[in-house]
Design an enzyme around this catalytic site. Sequence first.
Site, short mmCIF file in Angstrom:
data_model
loop_
_atom_site.label_atom_id
_atom_site.label_comp_id
_atom_site.label_asym_id
_atom_site.label_seq_id
_atom_site.Cartn_x
_atom_site.Cartn_y
_atom_site.Cartn_z
CB THR A 31 -0.92 -0.02 1.24
OG1 THR A 31 -1.78 -1.14 1.12
CG2 THR A 31 -1.78 1.23 1.34
CG ASP A 111 -2.52 -7.34 3.67
OD1 ASP A 111 -2.82 -6.50 4.54
OD2 ASP A 111 -3.12 -7.43 2.58
#
Length: 346
Positions: A31, A111
């Site tokens: 991200t 993640d």
Amino acid sequence: MKKITLAILMSFAFGISFAKPTVEIIATGGTIAGVASSSSSTIYKAGSLSAQQLIDSVSGLEDLANITYQQAYNKDSGDLQLSDWIKLARIVQKTANKSNVNGIVITHGTDTMEETAYFLSLVINTKKPIVLVGSMRPATSISSDGPLNLYNAVAIAGSKKSINRGVMVAMNGDILDSHDVTKTNTVSVQTFKSPNAGPIGNATMGDVTYNSPLSASEKVPFSVNADTKLPDVAIIYEYAGVNPEMLDKIIETPNLKGIVIAGVGDGNIPSYEGSFLKKVRNKGIVIVRSSRVGSGTVTYDYNNLDTSFDLVNGNDLNPQKARILLMLALTKTNDTKKIQQYFNTY
Ligand code: ASP
């Protein structure tokens, strides 16, 4: 007065050395390199910006360190494969061996950041700091956390205080050890925590402090090369009412060498899974007993499980990290006593 002139004058006046460290940034995606269609959109594509674009987005980075960079890959960290870890480990080891590099920053998706960090901590041999960093909000978002996180990560990697502290995660001002850190919230910027140990330090606008003095670091137990093939290890998540027939399907997987059980509570496994555990062990598949709870250490031989079924106690590693240590341990041995030693040490 220009900063540089001031620095030179001060170094003459006070004998202070202003030599800048060199920090190499290895970009992998996530991200932090994500782009959304608008500044308030929650839908975005991770791994869109290049390393150069990321670096350009953080003003003042060049005041902290001389920056060099390379792009290992540009992926959502949920897509990473074992081969990506091997590739990254080889790049990181090569970079750590460069005499002109003082520290390494790896930009990474959040993640699976904790898994990459723990994996690297077991295979990279260096005293130089290795800092993983990411962001929860994409680069294009309102108040993206990426630029300050990257700024702090570069400061940590370039700081002499960080030498010999191994692989760390730098997120939202906290410095967290790779062994302990885990993602605890799906969306919050304060998502990375070390539930058992707390952060090891803190970085505020590039000012780095550690909470405790260094403990002697040990040599890493494993190494990887281009030919390394990590064995298949599955994670089984326990819950009330597991159907053992589903579990039997898992052990039909060819080449399955290990299973981590994310047990309930203190690594507890339903008693009616006893015959499954025996079947697994008879096939030579090693079982590590971990917990789905999220903090605490699994007690040795809880409910006599370890001694009855020859299981390995995963101690304080969460299931996803226990899987990594088991995969690496299985490259050396199948012996559950020796594997237990690894879990007792790392
Ligand atoms: N899905 C993203 C990734 O892990 C999430 C993030 O980076 O925060 O690559």
